[in-house]
Design a protein around this motif. Structure first.
Motif, PDB file in Angstrom:
ATOM      1  N   ASN A   1       0.834  -1.195   0.000  1.00 49.45           N
ATOM      2  CA  ASN A   1       0.000   0.000   0.000  1.00 49.45           C
ATOM      3  C   ASN A   1       0.868   1.243   0.000  1.00 49.45           C
ATOM      4  O   ASN A   1       1.650   1.455   0.928  1.00 49.45           O
ATOM      5  CB  ASN A   1      -0.920   0.000   1.221  1.00 49.45           C
ATOM      6  CG  ASN A   1      -1.871  -1.167   1.200  1.00 49.45           C
ATOM      7  OD1 ASN A   1      -2.425  -1.510   0.169  1.00 49.45           O
ATOM      8  ND2 ASN A   1      -2.047  -1.799   2.343  1.00 49.45           N
TER       9      ASN A   1
ATOM     10  N   LEU B   1       0.869   5.485  -0.426  1.00 49.09           N
ATOM     11  CA  LEU B   1       0.126   6.742  -0.431  1.00 49.09           C
ATOM     12  C   LEU B   1       0.937   7.757  -1.220  1.00 49.09           C
ATOM     13  O   LEU B   1       2.094   8.022  -0.886  1.00 49.09           O
ATOM     14  CB  LEU B   1      -0.113   7.248   0.997  1.00 49.09           C
ATOM     15  CG  LEU B   1      -0.833   8.583   1.132  1.00 49.09           C
ATOM     16  CD1 LEU B   1      -2.228   8.532   0.503  1.00 49.09           C
ATOM     17  CD2 LEU B   1      -0.912   9.007   2.596  1.00 49.09           C
TER      18      LEU B   1
ATOM     19  N   TYR C   1      -0.321   2.175   5.571  1.00 50.38           N
ATOM     20  CA  TYR C   1       0.475   2.328   4.350  1.00 50.38           C
ATOM     21  C   TYR C   1       1.880   1.791   4.595  1.00 50.38           C
ATOM     22  O   TYR C   1       2.431   1.937   5.677  1.00 50.38           O
ATOM     23  CB  TYR C   1       0.536   3.798   3.916  1.00 50.38           C
ATOM     24  CG  TYR C   1      -0.822   4.308   3.519  1.00 50.38           C
ATOM     25  CD1 TYR C   1      -1.339   4.031   2.264  1.00 50.38           C
ATOM     26  CD2 TYR C   1      -1.607   5.022   4.413  1.00 50.38           C
ATOM     27  CE1 TYR C   1      -2.605   4.449   1.910  1.00 50.38           C
ATOM     28  CE2 TYR C   1      -2.876   5.451   4.071  1.00 50.38           C
ATOM     29  CZ  TYR C   1      -3.376   5.165   2.818  1.00 50.38           C
ATOM     30  OH  TYR C   1      -4.639   5.573   2.464  1.00 50.38           O
TER      31      TYR C   1
END
Length: 123
Positions: free
Chosen positions: A4, A6, A47
């Motif tokens: 993940n 960002l 994240y």
């Protein structure tokens, strides 16, 4: 398992391009258009890495990084600056704010992948 990422970038064209490159490699990408949104996203989700623009409206990347570092969920996330400000003093400001690394714009895709791999392996 997808990692993940960002991406914090106020320029929609740049964030869409970065998203395209990263999703092509199997990353799960979320976008925040400014530092305030980035702080909210870090509080709401996990994240593995953050790509942070330095100059954005409302809350810039330096201040957003400082605030993210104060959050329990944001203290250890690798944060890589992405900025057109490529001078040594800009790099120092990023590191002082709590960022881990620095990529100058325009972003080299191969350098981006290299840095992502290096920081994700450390985590």
């Amino acid at each position: 398992m997808a990692r993940n990422i960002l991406v914090v970038e106020d320029d929609r064209n740049i964030s869409d391009l970065i998203r395209m490159y990263l999703e092509k490699e199997g990353f799960d990408v979320r976008i925040a258009g400014d530092g305030g949104k980035a702080i909210e996203r870090v509080q709401a989700a996990t994240y593995d890495l953050i790509l942070m623009d330095m100059q954005m409206p409302h809350i810039n990347g330096l201040e957003a990084t400082r605030q993210i570092r104060l959050l329990p969920e944001g203290a250890a996330i690798p944060i890589i600056a992405m900025t057109a400000n490529a001078f040594a003093e800009d790099r120092e400001l990023c590191i002082e704010a709590g960022m881990n690394d620095f990529i100058a714009k325009p972003v080299s895709v191969s350098l981006l992948y290299q840095k992502l791999c290096a920081w994700l392996q450390k985590g």
